[in-house]
Design an enzyme around this catalytic site. Structure first.
Site, PDB file in Angstrom:
ATOM      1  CB  SER A  56      -3.704 -13.772  -0.300  1.00 59.75           C
ATOM      2  OG  SER A  56      -3.699 -12.958   0.186  1.00 59.75           O
TER       3      SER A  56
HETATM    4  N1  SAH Z   1       0.039 -10.318   1.525  1.00 61.43           N
HETATM    5  C1  SAH Z   1       0.147 -10.977   3.417  1.00 61.43           C
HETATM    6  C2  SAH Z   1      -1.192 -11.157   3.260  1.00 61.43           C
HETATM    7  C3  SAH Z   1      -0.945  -9.656   3.667  1.00 61.43           C
HETATM    8  S1  SAH Z   1      -2.913  -9.976   4.841  1.00 61.43           S
HETATM    9  C4  SAH Z   1       0.957 -12.133   3.289  1.00 61.43           C
HETATM   10  O1  SAH Z   1       1.235 -12.616   1.603  1.00 61.43           O
HETATM   11  O2  SAH Z   1       1.219 -12.552   4.603  1.00 61.43           O
HETATM   12  C5  SAH Z   1      -3.219  -8.127   5.253  1.00 61.43           C
HETATM   13  C6  SAH Z   1      -2.244  -7.137   5.630  1.00 61.43           C
HETATM   14  O3  SAH Z   1      -2.280  -5.880   5.766  1.00 61.43           O
HETATM   15  C7  SAH Z   1      -1.529  -7.201   7.400  1.00 61.43           C
HETATM   16  O4  SAH Z   1      -0.610  -7.579   7.703  1.00 61.43           O
HETATM   17  C8  SAH Z   1      -2.231  -6.246   8.002  1.00 61.43           C
HETATM   18  O5  SAH Z   1      -1.662  -5.915   9.665  1.00 61.43           O
HETATM   19  C9  SAH Z   1      -1.643  -4.854   7.111  1.00 61.43           C
HETATM   20  N2  SAH Z   1      -2.246  -3.876   6.994  1.00 61.43           N
HETATM   21  C10 SAH Z   1      -3.193  -3.300   6.635  1.00 61.43           C
HETATM   22  N3  SAH Z   1      -3.454  -2.008   6.583  1.00 61.43           N
HETATM   23  C11 SAH Z   1      -2.487  -1.606   6.633  1.00 61.43           C
HETATM   24  C12 SAH Z   1      -1.565  -0.285   6.441  1.00 61.43           C
HETATM   25  N4  SAH Z   1      -2.287   0.756   6.330  1.00 61.43           N
HETATM   26  N5  SAH Z   1      -0.245  -0.169   6.094  1.00 61.43           N
HETATM   27  C13 SAH Z   1       0.361  -1.452   5.888  1.00 61.43           C
HETATM   28  N6  SAH Z   1      -0.039  -2.238   6.334  1.00 61.43           N
HETATM   29  C14 SAH Z   1      -1.182  -2.768   6.174  1.00 61.43           C
END
Ligand code: SAH
Length: 233
Positions: free
Chosen positions: A79
Site C-alpha cells: 500500500s
Molecule cells: N499491507 C501489505 C499489502 C497487502 S496487499 C504490505 O504492506 O505489503 C493485500 C494482501 O492481502 C495480498 O498480499 C493478498 O494476497 C492478501 N490477501 C487477500 N485475501 C486474503 C485472505 N483471505 N487471507 C490472507 N491474505 C489475503
C-alpha cells in the site's frame, strides 16, 4: 540531523550519499504523511524508521518512498505510505496491544505494526509472499511477529481476542469471524466494497456491538476467502 533534508538530498549525488534511503524516508514522512494530516508521533516515528525499500524487489527500490502502491508479485501491491499511516493512526494500537493483520503482502505494514505494539499475528493467503515477508522481517530483527499462511477472512480464533485488527484487502462486508475475535473496546480497520467503490471503515466493539465510522474512499486488492470475495474481480 540537518535542518533541511530536502536541500541535502538535492545537493549530493546519490552515489556518495551515506544513506539516501534515510533521506527519502524522512521526506516521505514530511511531505506525504505530516503534510496530509497524520499527527500520531508514534506512527510518524515508526514510519521514519522502517526501511520500506527492504520490502520491495530490487528493481522497485528507487520508488520505495514514492507516493503510490508498488507491485510485490502474485498480482498484489504494498500500500501507498499514506494509507498505511492512516490505517495505523486510526487503529491506534498501544505498546501492550496484540494485533491481527490480514494480508501480510510484503511485510512492510507488519514491520510498522511491530514497532507500535507488543505482538503482531499476520495472515497471508499466498505462501510465497508470506515466506518472503517473513524472511525480510527476520533479517531486520523483528521478533514480535508471527506470519501464518491461510485464509485471514476467518481470523485466527486460537489466538483471539485481539486488541486491534487491520485488514489490508477489500471485503464485501465486515467478516463476522473478525468482529467476534475483537476484544471488547477493540478497534478494527477495514476497507469495504467492490473494486471501484471502497471505503475505509473503523469498527469498534462496544458492549459487544459494532459501532462503525466511515473514513475515506480507498482502493485495495480483494480479500479472497470464506468471508471475503470468492475470486478476484
Ligand atoms: N499491507 C501489505 C499489502 C497487502 S496487499 C504490505 O504492506 O505489503 C493485500 C494482501 O492481502 C495480498 O498480499 C493478498 O494476497 C492478501 N490477501 C487477500 N485475501 C486474503 C485472505 N483471505 N487471507 C490472507 N491474505 C489475503
Amino acid at each position: 540531523m540537518p535542518s533541511d533534508w530536502r536541500i541535502l538530498k538535492r545537493s549530493m549525488p546519490a552515489e556518495i550519499h551515506p544513506d539516501r534511503f534515510t533521506v527519502e524516508r524522512q521526506n516521505m514522512v514530511e511531505s506525504q504523511l505530516s503534510a496530509r494530516g497524520i499527527r500520531d508521533p508514534r506512527v510518524l516515528d515508526a514510519m521514519a524508521r522502517v526501511p520500506r525499500h527492504e520490502f520491495v524487489a530490487e528493481r522497485y527500490r528507487d520508488q520505495a518512498y514514492e507516493d503510490h502502491p508498488i507491485p510485490i508479485g502474485e498480482g498484489q501491491t504494498v500500500s501507498q505510505p499514506y494509507i498505511v499511516a492512516l490505517m495505523l493512526e486510526t487503529l491506534s494500537p498501544e505498546p501492550s496491544s496484540k494485533v491481527l493483520e490480514i494480508g501480510t503482502g510484503s511485510g512492510y505494514q507488519t514491520a510498522v505494526l511491530a514497532e507500535l505494539c507488543a505482538h503482531v499475528f499476520s495472515i497471508e493467503r499466498h505462501a510465497q509472499l508470506a515466506r518472503e515477508a517473513e524472511a525480510a522481517l527476520v533479517r531486520l530483527g523483528y521478533r514480535n511477529v508471527t506470519v501464518i499462511v491461510g485464509d485471514g477472512s476467518q481470523g485466527l480464533p486460537e489466538f483471539a481476542p485481539f486488541d486491534g485488527i487491520v485488514v489490508s484487502a477489500a471485503a464485501p462486508r465486515i467478516p463476522s469471524a473478525l468482529f467476534e475475535q475483537l476484544q471488547e473496546g477493540g478497534r478494527m480497520i477495514i476497507p469495504v466494497g467492490p473494486a471501484e467503490a471502497q471505503e475505509l471503515q473503523l469498527v469498534r466493539k462496544l458492549e459487544g456491538q459494532p459501532t462503525i465510522d466511515r473514513l475515506e474512499g480507498c482502493r485495495f486488492v480483494p480479500l479472497i476467502g470464506g468471508q471475503g470475495y470468492s475470486s478476484s474481480w
